[in-house]
Scaffold this active site. Structure first.
Site, short mmCIF file in Angstrom:
data_model
loop_
_atom_site.label_atom_id
_atom_site.label_comp_id
_atom_site.label_asym_id
_atom_site.label_seq_id
_atom_site.Cartn_x
_atom_site.Cartn_y
_atom_site.Cartn_z
N GLY A 16 -23.21 17.28 -9.89
CA GLY A 16 -23.54 15.85 -9.85
C GLY A 16 -24.47 15.50 -8.70
O GLY A 16 -24.12 15.68 -7.54
N HIS B 93 -42.01 -5.95 17.71
CA HIS B 93 -42.84 -4.74 17.72
C HIS B 93 -42.49 -3.91 18.95
O HIS B 93 -42.35 -4.48 20.04
CB HIS B 93 -44.32 -5.13 17.79
N GLU C 182 0.85 -1.20 0.00
CA GLU C 182 0.00 0.00 0.00
C GLU C 182 0.88 1.24 0.00
O GLU C 182 1.80 1.35 0.81
CB GLU C 182 -0.95 0.00 1.22
N GLY C 183 0.55 2.17 -0.89
CA GLY C 183 1.41 3.34 -1.07
C GLY C 183 0.99 4.59 -0.33
O GLY C 183 1.78 5.55 -0.24
N THR D 234 -1.18 4.76 4.95
CA THR D 234 -2.10 4.12 5.91
C THR D 234 -2.91 3.08 5.15
O THR D 234 -3.13 3.21 3.95
CB THR D 234 -3.09 5.14 6.52
N ARG E 19 -16.26 8.43 -10.37
CA ARG E 19 -14.87 8.06 -10.11
C ARG E 19 -14.38 7.16 -11.25
O ARG E 19 -15.18 6.56 -11.94
CB ARG E 19 -14.74 7.32 -8.76
P1 FAD Z 1 -9.58 1.70 -2.74
O1 FAD Z 1 -10.32 1.78 -1.48
O2 FAD Z 1 -9.53 2.89 -3.60
O3 FAD Z 1 -8.12 1.23 -2.34
C1 FAD Z 1 -7.10 1.14 -3.26
C2 FAD Z 1 -5.79 1.40 -2.55
O4 FAD Z 1 -4.73 1.04 -3.43
C3 FAD Z 1 -5.55 2.86 -2.20
O5 FAD Z 1 -5.30 3.00 -0.83
C4 FAD Z 1 -4.32 3.26 -3.03
O6 FAD Z 1 -3.45 4.14 -2.34
C5 FAD Z 1 -3.66 1.93 -3.24
N1 FAD Z 1 -2.83 1.86 -4.44
C6 FAD Z 1 -3.16 2.23 -5.70
N2 FAD Z 1 -2.16 1.94 -6.55
C7 FAD Z 1 -1.19 1.37 -5.81
C8 FAD Z 1 0.09 0.84 -6.11
N3 FAD Z 1 0.56 0.82 -7.36
N4 FAD Z 1 0.84 0.35 -5.08
C9 FAD Z 1 0.37 0.35 -3.81
N5 FAD Z 1 -0.83 0.83 -3.48
C10 FAD Z 1 -1.59 1.32 -4.46
N6 FAD Z 1 -18.61 2.68 -0.65
C11 FAD Z 1 -19.51 2.05 0.12
O7 FAD Z 1 -19.74 0.85 -0.05
N7 FAD Z 1 -20.17 2.72 1.12
C12 FAD Z 1 -19.96 4.02 1.36
O8 FAD Z 1 -20.58 4.59 2.27
C13 FAD Z 1 -19.04 4.71 0.55
N8 FAD Z 1 -18.79 6.01 0.75
C14 FAD Z 1 -17.88 6.66 -0.03
C15 FAD Z 1 -17.67 8.01 0.18
C16 FAD Z 1 -16.78 8.70 -0.60
C17 FAD Z 1 -16.56 10.17 -0.36
C18 FAD Z 1 -16.04 8.01 -1.61
C19 FAD Z 1 -15.03 8.73 -2.43
C20 FAD Z 1 -16.24 6.66 -1.82
C21 FAD Z 1 -17.17 5.97 -1.04
N9 FAD Z 1 -17.44 4.63 -1.24
C22 FAD Z 1 -18.37 3.98 -0.46
C23 FAD Z 1 -16.75 3.85 -2.27
C24 FAD Z 1 -15.60 3.01 -1.63
O9 FAD Z 1 -14.72 3.87 -0.97
C25 FAD Z 1 -14.89 2.22 -2.70
O10 FAD Z 1 -15.81 1.47 -3.44
C26 FAD Z 1 -13.87 1.29 -2.07
O11 FAD Z 1 -12.93 2.00 -1.31
C27 FAD Z 1 -13.17 0.47 -3.14
O12 FAD Z 1 -12.23 -0.36 -2.56
P2 FAD Z 1 -10.92 -0.81 -3.35
O13 FAD Z 1 -10.15 -1.65 -2.41
O14 FAD Z 1 -11.28 -1.37 -4.65
O15 FAD Z 1 -10.12 0.52 -3.66
P1 NAI Z 2 -22.20 8.99 -9.21
O1 NAI Z 2 -21.95 8.22 -10.43
O2 NAI Z 2 -22.99 8.42 -8.11
O3 NAI Z 2 -22.93 10.36 -9.59
C1 NAI Z 2 -22.39 11.27 -10.49
C2 NAI Z 2 -23.49 12.18 -10.98
O4 NAI Z 2 -22.92 13.24 -11.70
C3 NAI Z 2 -24.48 11.48 -11.92
O5 NAI Z 2 -25.78 11.76 -11.51
C4 NAI Z 2 -24.15 12.08 -13.28
O6 NAI Z 2 -25.27 12.13 -14.13
C5 NAI Z 2 -23.69 13.47 -12.88
N1 NAI Z 2 -22.82 14.11 -13.84
C6 NAI Z 2 -21.81 13.57 -14.55
N2 NAI Z 2 -21.22 14.51 -15.32
C7 NAI Z 2 -21.87 15.69 -15.07
C8 NAI Z 2 -21.72 17.02 -15.53
N3 NAI Z 2 -20.77 17.33 -16.40
N4 NAI Z 2 -22.55 17.96 -15.07
C9 NAI Z 2 -23.54 17.64 -14.17
N5 NAI Z 2 -23.71 16.39 -13.69
C10 NAI Z 2 -22.89 15.44 -14.13
O7 NAI Z 2 -20.75 9.44 -8.72
P2 NAI Z 2 -20.26 10.08 -7.35
O8 NAI Z 2 -21.40 10.66 -6.61
O9 NAI Z 2 -19.11 10.95 -7.70
O10 NAI Z 2 -19.74 8.82 -6.56
C11 NAI Z 2 -18.68 8.02 -7.10
C12 NAI Z 2 -18.76 6.60 -6.62
O11 NAI Z 2 -18.50 6.53 -5.24
C13 NAI Z 2 -20.14 6.02 -6.87
O12 NAI Z 2 -20.01 5.05 -7.87
C14 NAI Z 2 -20.54 5.40 -5.60
O13 NAI Z 2 -20.81 4.04 -5.76
C15 NAI Z 2 -19.36 5.57 -4.64
N6 NAI Z 2 -19.88 6.10 -3.39
C16 NAI Z 2 -20.71 5.31 -2.66
C17 NAI Z 2 -21.30 5.79 -1.52
C18 NAI Z 2 -22.24 4.93 -0.78
O14 NAI Z 2 -22.29 3.74 -1.04
N7 NAI Z 2 -23.01 5.47 0.16
C19 NAI Z 2 -21.03 7.14 -1.02
C20 NAI Z 2 -20.18 7.90 -1.90
C21 NAI Z 2 -19.62 7.36 -3.01
#
Ligand code: FAD
Ligand code: NAI
Length: 461
Positions: free
Chosen positions: A176, A440, A34-35, A38, A269
């Site tokens: 968005g 309930h 992990e890079g 943390t 993303r």
């Molecule tokens: P990541 O969590 O992105 O982990 C990948 C890791 O790989 C990173 O730490 C990165 O530093 C490391 N890495 C990358 N390249 C290298 C390399 N070459 N060498 C070493 N390390 C490397 N999902 C939910 O299910 N529920 C939620 O409530 C939710 N809330 C979210 C809120 C926000 C604001 C965001 C941005 C995302 C949220 N998500 C949520 C989405 C969730 O965070 C991701 O789906 C999840 O983290 C994906 O896991 P992953 O292990 O695939 O990748």
């Molecule tokens: P998203 O794909 O959920 O929503 C992006 C929104 O932006 C869409 O409604 C799209 O139509 C709109 N959009 C795209 N281009 C646009 C433009 N040029 N102008 C106006 N609107 C535009 O992506 P988001 O909210 O960024 O989340 C990214 C990922 O993170 C999601 O895939 C989600 O699964 C994950 N995530 C999950 C959470 C959870 O499970 N509670 C919480 C936060 C993120």
């Protein structure tokens, strides 16, 4: 003992760390690279956990200001943002360190640094080569950007900046109306920002059940979130007093400028595979950059990929499911993921939760279905808690009664969706839920009543 690892996992997010832990449990020699400094990936560091911490504390703040008086509780209210941020950081810190503990417990070696696959079976970290029989790519995703809009994480921010603003923006413009836009927009609205959300599509929350989209739109509007639907942002310019956001109708024309103090870019993303060496190795990706897989295997022998860097919902629990499955497959077991039963939750207030197919998807696929619905207004626990917004909807096959989907909006539905997911895993019929005794008074009785309503015998409405 051989220096060759059974598994080298690249990435320490929910995909990577769970894969490494499961591999360790199964007795494999495993290391996780992990890079970021943390463990926990996007989810623990800048995603799920910090966002939920802020959603929780901002909701408490709003509830205290809005609802306490009506319940006979008098409280003086003052926002202390640094303390709120500090509490969030403590949670993140404890959880990321917790994974280090779990690594030790499960004999997972933690290698700090960025990994590059230099040949099949070889990963280089800071000039040192490590050999493995299997490499699992779990490198996650990063924020998608809009051309011409530079994220500086102070005034033009991504979700990462939105998790650590040092003051409450007067006017927050969110690009968005997806999950991040609505969750983090909610946080800052509750803390005092005027929030406008510009969405390209004519509705919010793409992919969700249409009835949920409509109800959620009504509820967010009631909370004074402004929506500019069917509209795209064409540029953001910095002015002396803040930011000027230029927009036009999604189809072109009808320009409109909107003033803002902070702009949150939340348009999705994209997979993160930079500097991993995929091109040189010939690991195939699709046209959007996701690593192409077949049952988690890439086209190069011994290299697997899971989580956000592969196709499918970008969710922590999807990554975790794939992590377990791939570790089990490597260990010679029958790992699998049921992609039909991956719940999704949006942690706004009220929460939104879904699993399985939407009504629109069932219609499109020509699957005959019946639907049952129950409003929280008719649920006694929701009434006692003064939290009556929303409903539960259950969709079942018209002939077999097998549950095909559930869609909920309301307080606490993030916890209720698991009941339906479990039922669906067991291929339950809606009648199975309808005939299961629920305590309930609980809000989960609404799930039972919705299941009863599939056959039109809900008794409490
Ligand atoms: P990541 O969590 O992105 O982990 C990948 C890791 O790989 C990173 O730490 C990165 O530093 C490391 N890495 C990358 N390249 C290298 C390399 N070459 N060498 C070493 N390390 C490397 N999902 C939910 O299910 N529920 C939620 O409530 C939710 N809330 C979210 C809120 C926000 C604001 C965001 C941005 C995302 C949220 N998500 C949520 C989405 C969730 O965070 C991701 O789906 C999840 O983290 C994906 O896991 P992953 O292990 O695939 O990748
Ligand atoms: P998203 O794909 O959920 O929503 C992006 C929104 O932006 C869409 O409604 C799209 O139509 C709109 N959009 C795209 N281009 C646009 C433009 N040029 N102008 C106006 N609107 C535009 O992506 P988001 O909210 O960024 O989340 C990214 C990922 O993170 C999601 O895939 C989600 O699964 C994950 N995530 C999950 C959470 C959870 O499970 N509670 C919480 C936060 C993120």
């Amino acid at each position: 003992m051989s220096d060759i690892y059974d598994v080298l996992v690249i990435g320490g997010g929910p995909g990577g760390y769970n894969c490494a832990i499961r591999a360790g449990q199964l007795g494999l020699k495993v290391a996780c690279i992990e890079g970021r400094g943390t463990l926990g990936g996007t989810c623990l560091n800048v995603g799920c956990i910090p966002s939920k911490a802020l959603l929780h504390s901002s909701e408490m703040y709003e509830t205290a200001g809005k609802d306490f008086a009506g319940l006979g509780i008098k409280a003086e209210l003052e926002l202390d943002l640094p303390t709120m941020m500090g509490a969030k950081e403590k949670t993140v810190d404890a959880l990321t360190k917790g994974i280090e503990f779990l690594f030790k417990k499960n004999k997972v070696e933690y290698i700090q640094g960025f990994g590059k696959i230099t040949a099949p079976g070889t990963v280089e970290v800071d000039g040192k080569a490590y050999q493995a029989k299997n490499i699992v790519i779990a490198t996650g995703s990063e924020v998608a950007t809009l051309p011409g809009i530079d994220i500086d994480e102070t005034r033009i921010i991504s979700s990462t900046g939105a998790l650590s603003l040092s003051e409450v923006p007067g006017k927050l413009l969110v690009i968005g109306a997806g999950v991040i836009g609505l969750e983090l927009g909610s946080v800052w609205r509750r803390l005092g920002s005027e929030v406008t959300v510009v969405e390209y599509l004519p509705h919010i929350l793409p992919g969700m059940d249409g009835e949920i989209q409509k109800q959620a739109t009504r509820m967010f509007k009631k909370q004074k979130v402004k929506f500019e639907l069917d509209r795209k942002v064409t540029g953001v310019t910095k002015t002396a007093s803040g930011l000027n956001v230029t927009t036009e109708a999604a189809a072109g024309g009808k320009p409109k400028d909107i003033a803002a103090d902070v702009v949150l870019v939340a348009i999705g993303r994209r997979p993160f595979t930079d500097k991993l060496g995929l091109d040189t190795l010939g690991v195939a990706t699709d046209k959007r950059g996701f690593v192409a897989t077949d049952h988690f295997k890439t086209n190069v022998g011994g290299i697997w990929a899971i989580g956000d860097c592969t196709t499918g919902p970008m969710l922590a629990h999807k990554a975790e499911e794939e992590a377990v499955a791939v570790a089990e497959l490597i260990a010679g077991k029958a790992g699998h993921v049921n992609y039909d039963v991956i719940p999704g939750v949006i942690y706004t207030n009220p929460e939104i939760a879904c699993v399985g197919q939407t009504e629109e998807e069932l219609k499109e696929a020509g699957i005959p279905y019946k639907s049952g619905k129950f409003p929280f207004m008719a649920n006694s626990r929701a009434r006692a808690n003064h939290e009556t917004d929303g409903f539960v909807k259950i969709l079942a096959h018209a002939e077999t009664d097998e549950i095909l989907g559930a869609h909920m909006i309301g307080k606490g539905v993030s916890e209720m969706i698991a009941e339906v997911a479990l039922a669906m895993e067991f291929k339950a019929a809606s009648e199975d839920i309808a005939r299961t005794c629920h305590a309930h008074p609980t809000c989960s009785e609404a799930v039972r009543q919705a299941a009863m309503d599939v056959e039109k015998w809900a008794m409490q409405m």
